[in-house]
Design a protein around this motif. Structure first.
Motif, PDB file in Angstrom:
ATOM      1  N   LEU A 247       0.726  -1.275   0.154  1.00 25.17           N
ATOM      2  CA  LEU A 247       0.026  -0.446  -0.075  1.00 25.17           C
ATOM      3  C   LEU A 247       0.850   1.022  -0.039  1.00 25.17           C
ATOM      4  CD1 LEU A 247      -2.154  -1.183   2.506  1.00 25.17           C
ATOM      5  CD2 LEU A 247      -2.777  -0.570   0.318  1.00 25.17           C
ATOM      6  N   THR A 248       0.714   1.762  -0.929  1.00 27.19           N
ATOM      7  CA  THR A 248       1.731   2.712  -1.331  1.00 27.19           C
ATOM      8  C   THR A 248       1.417   5.036  -2.129  1.00 27.19           C
ATOM      9  OG1 THR A 248       1.879   2.604  -3.734  1.00 27.19           O
ATOM     10  CG2 THR A 248       3.680   1.984  -2.450  1.00 27.19           C
ATOM     11  N   SER A 249       1.979   5.680  -1.202  1.00 22.07           N
ATOM     12  CA  SER A 249       1.985   6.946  -1.403  1.00 22.07           C
ATOM     13  C   SER A 249       3.117   7.158  -2.497  1.00 22.07           C
ATOM     14  CB  SER A 249       1.138   7.815  -0.417  1.00 22.07           C
ATOM     15  OG  SER A 249       0.369   6.931   0.116  1.00 22.07           O
ATOM     16  N   VAL A 250       3.107   7.407  -3.459  1.00 23.19           N
ATOM     17  CA  VAL A 250       4.770   7.423  -3.694  1.00 23.19           C
ATOM     18  C   VAL A 250       5.445   8.575  -3.049  1.00 23.19           C
ATOM     19  CG1 VAL A 250       4.948   5.163  -5.784  1.00 23.19           C
ATOM     20  CG2 VAL A 250       3.903   7.521  -6.425  1.00 23.19           C
ATOM     21  N   VAL A 251       4.443  10.226  -3.672  1.00 23.21           N
ATOM     22  CA  VAL A 251       4.582  11.033  -3.123  1.00 23.21           C
ATOM     23  C   VAL A 251       5.285  11.284  -1.380  1.00 23.21           C
ATOM     24  CG1 VAL A 251       3.192  12.322  -4.327  1.00 23.21           C
ATOM     25  CG2 VAL A 251       2.523  11.959  -2.081  1.00 23.21           C
ATOM     26  N   ASP A 252       5.493  10.211  -0.192  1.00 20.52           N
ATOM     27  CA  ASP A 252       6.540   9.983   0.227  1.00 20.52           C
ATOM     28  C   ASP A 252       6.890   9.036   0.692  1.00 20.52           C
ATOM     29  OD1 ASP A 252       7.069   9.819   2.779  1.00 20.52           O
ATOM     30  OD2 ASP A 252       5.674   9.049   3.682  1.00 20.52           O
ATOM     31  N   THR A 253       8.821  10.363  -0.518  1.00 22.49           N
ATOM     32  CA  THR A 253       9.940   9.518  -1.356  1.00 22.49           C
ATOM     33  C   THR A 253      10.336   8.140  -0.053  1.00 22.49           C
ATOM     34  OG1 THR A 253      10.962  11.467  -0.766  1.00 22.49           O
ATOM     35  CG2 THR A 253       9.675  10.904  -2.928  1.00 22.49           C
ATOM     36  N   LYS A 254      10.400   9.041   1.126  1.00 20.66           N
ATOM     37  CA  LYS A 254      10.746   8.170   1.775  1.00 20.66           C
ATOM     38  C   LYS A 254      10.750   6.735   2.412  1.00 20.66           C
ATOM     39  CE  LYS A 254      13.501  10.967   5.042  1.00 20.66           C
ATOM     40  NZ  LYS A 254      13.224  11.644   6.626  1.00 20.66           N
ATOM     41  N   ALA A 255       9.248   6.424   2.431  1.00 27.80           N
ATOM     42  CA  ALA A 255       8.972   5.298   2.958  1.00 27.80           C
ATOM     43  C   ALA A 255       8.959   4.363   1.354  1.00 27.80           C
ATOM     44  CB  ALA A 255       6.872   5.663   3.262  1.00 27.80           C
ATOM     45  N   THR A 256       8.795   5.020   0.178  1.00 29.65           N
ATOM     46  CA  THR A 256       8.516   4.233  -0.919  1.00 29.65           C
ATOM     47  C   THR A 256       9.509   4.044  -1.015  1.00 29.65           C
ATOM     48  OG1 THR A 256       6.990   6.086  -1.870  1.00 29.65           O
ATOM     49  CG2 THR A 256       8.042   5.030  -3.419  1.00 29.65           C
ATOM     50  N   ALA A 257      10.881   4.304  -0.851  1.00 34.50           N
ATOM     51  CA  ALA A 257      12.269   4.203  -0.709  1.00 34.50           C
ATOM     52  C   ALA A 257      12.383   2.978  -0.008  1.00 34.50           C
ATOM     53  CB  ALA A 257      13.230   5.270  -0.653  1.00 34.50           C
ATOM     54  N   VAL A 258      11.905   2.416   1.144  1.00 33.83           N
ATOM     55  CA  VAL A 258      11.892   1.427   1.742  1.00 33.83           C
ATOM     56  C   VAL A 258      11.463   0.767   1.107  1.00 33.83           C
ATOM     57  CG1 VAL A 258      11.490   0.720   4.308  1.00 33.83           C
ATOM     58  CG2 VAL A 258      11.850   2.503   4.013  1.00 33.83           C
ATOM     59  N   THR A 259       9.914   0.734   1.163  1.00 33.07           N
ATOM     60  CA  THR A 259       9.448  -0.271  -0.077  1.00 33.07           C
ATOM     61  C   THR A 259      10.144  -0.896  -1.085  1.00 33.07           C
ATOM     62  OG1 THR A 259       7.221   0.720   0.578  1.00 33.07           O
ATOM     63  CG2 THR A 259       7.118  -0.742  -1.222  1.00 33.07           C
ATOM     64  N   LEU A 260      10.408   0.050  -2.247  1.00 39.90           N
ATOM     65  CA  LEU A 260      11.557  -0.375  -2.825  1.00 39.90           C
ATOM     66  C   LEU A 260      12.786  -1.034  -2.965  1.00 39.90           C
ATOM     67  CD1 LEU A 260      10.994   3.056  -5.399  1.00 39.90           C
ATOM     68  CD2 LEU A 260       9.867   0.524  -5.774  1.00 39.90           C
ATOM     69  N   ARG A 261      13.473  -0.918  -2.067  1.00 39.65           N
ATOM     70  CA  ARG A 261      14.123  -2.227  -1.235  1.00 39.65           C
ATOM     71  C   ARG A 261      13.567  -3.174  -1.138  1.00 39.65           C
ATOM     72  NH1 ARG A 261      16.840   2.689   1.324  1.00 39.65           N
ATOM     73  NH2 ARG A 261      16.181   2.036   2.443  1.00 39.65           N
ATOM     74  N   THR A 262      12.728  -3.491  -0.084  1.00 38.86           N
ATOM     75  CA  THR A 262      12.466  -5.059  -0.245  1.00 38.86           C
ATOM     76  C   THR A 262      11.326  -5.574  -1.233  1.00 38.86           C
ATOM     77  OG1 THR A 262      10.926  -3.439   1.987  1.00 38.86           O
ATOM     78  CG2 THR A 262      10.206  -5.870   1.956  1.00 38.86           C
ATOM     79  N   VAL A 263      11.115  -4.439  -2.562  1.00 39.59           N
ATOM     80  CA  VAL A 263      10.870  -4.914  -3.446  1.00 39.59           C
ATOM     81  C   VAL A 263      11.954  -5.457  -3.998  1.00 39.59           C
ATOM     82  CG1 VAL A 263       9.853  -4.668  -5.842  1.00 39.59           C
ATOM     83  CG2 VAL A 263       8.606  -4.230  -4.048  1.00 39.59           C
ATOM     84  N   GLN A 264      12.967  -4.716  -4.257  1.00 39.09           N
ATOM     85  CA  GLN A 264      14.094  -5.073  -5.006  1.00 39.09           C
ATOM     86  C   GLN A 264      14.855  -6.256  -4.023  1.00 39.09           C
ATOM     87  OE1 GLN A 264      16.989  -1.551  -5.016  1.00 39.09           O
ATOM     88  NE2 GLN A 264      17.318  -2.354  -6.491  1.00 39.09           N
ATOM     89  N   GLU A 265      14.951  -6.303  -3.325  1.00 37.42           N
ATOM     90  CA  GLU A 265      15.548  -7.901  -2.198  1.00 37.42           C
ATOM     91  C   GLU A 265      14.272  -8.868  -2.535  1.00 37.42           C
ATOM     92  OE1 GLU A 265      17.149  -5.128   1.498  1.00 37.42           O
ATOM     93  OE2 GLU A 265      15.409  -6.752   2.107  1.00 37.42           O
ATOM     94  N   GLY A 266      13.161  -9.236  -2.909  1.00 37.86           N
ATOM     95  CA  GLY A 266      12.064  -9.245  -3.231  1.00 37.86           C
ATOM     96  C   GLY A 266      12.531 -10.866  -4.460  1.00 37.86           C
TER      97      GLY A 266
END
Ligand code: GTP
Length: 161
Positions: A130-149
């Motif tokens: 569940l994202t709000s990509v304008v929240d760049t900090k939270a999105t960076a964390v999510t993207l890292r998780t996705v990248q690792e997955g």
């Protein structure tokens, strides 16, 4: 990494990317349940996202591709609901559920999950954020998780994990 535009005229071009794809991040604007496509005002944007998601899940070519769903624009969803927009006026199946963000997110999420379950040629794991990509900090964390997955998945497929 490729960014594919979602405009209906661009969609036929997506297929050229699907060969040898590690993963797809599918962004669906969860706040768009009361909006319609600019290019076709008869089509509800959430229904359009469901349809596109179903198409991707169904494709045999993507059977082994990890598809990660971002239910995006959660902040705009919350804002709309606080402003008094009633979900069931636009999504009748939502029925008498509580008209709040958490209930809406769970409901829309379960719909996407069910589409994936019903339409994938073979069972696939359902990855959702569940994202709000304008929240760049939270999105960076999510993207890292996705990248690792994605990396883990690739290693597993290559029998390296
Ligand atoms: N508040 C908020 N704005 C967002 C979010 N994601 C995208 N946007 C903004 O929405 C606008 C359009 O976003 P895009 O992702 O380019 O386009 P789209 O959502 O496919 O299409 P349209 O909403 O129809 O323009 C841009 O101004 C983005 O900054 C989000 O999670 N929250």
């Amino acid at each position: 990494m490729y960014y594919a535009l979602s405009r209906t005229t661009q969609r036929p071009h997506w297929f050229s990317y699907f060969d040898d794809m590690n993963a797809i991040i599918f962004l669906a604007p969860i706040s768009a349940f009361d909006e319609h496509l600019t290019e076709d005002p008869k089509v509800n944007r959430l229904e359009d996202s469901y349809g596109l998601w179903r198409t991707l899940c169904t494709l045999k070519l993507l059977e082994r591709t990890q598809i990660v769903l971002f239910l995006n624009k959660c902040d705009l969803l919350e804002k709309k609901l606080l402003a008094g927009v009633i979900i069931k006026d636009h999504v009748t199946s939502f029925g008498s559920r509580k008209n709040d963000g958490d209930t809406a997110k769970k409901y829309f999420q379960s719909h996407f999950k069910e589409i994936a379950r019903q339409h994938s040629p073979s069972p696939r794991k359902f990855y959702v954020h569940l994202t709000s990509v304008v929240d760049t900090k939270a999105t960076a964390v999510t993207l890292r998780t996705v990248q690792e997955g994605i990396l883990r998945d690739s290693l597993r497929k290559a029998d390296l994990l």
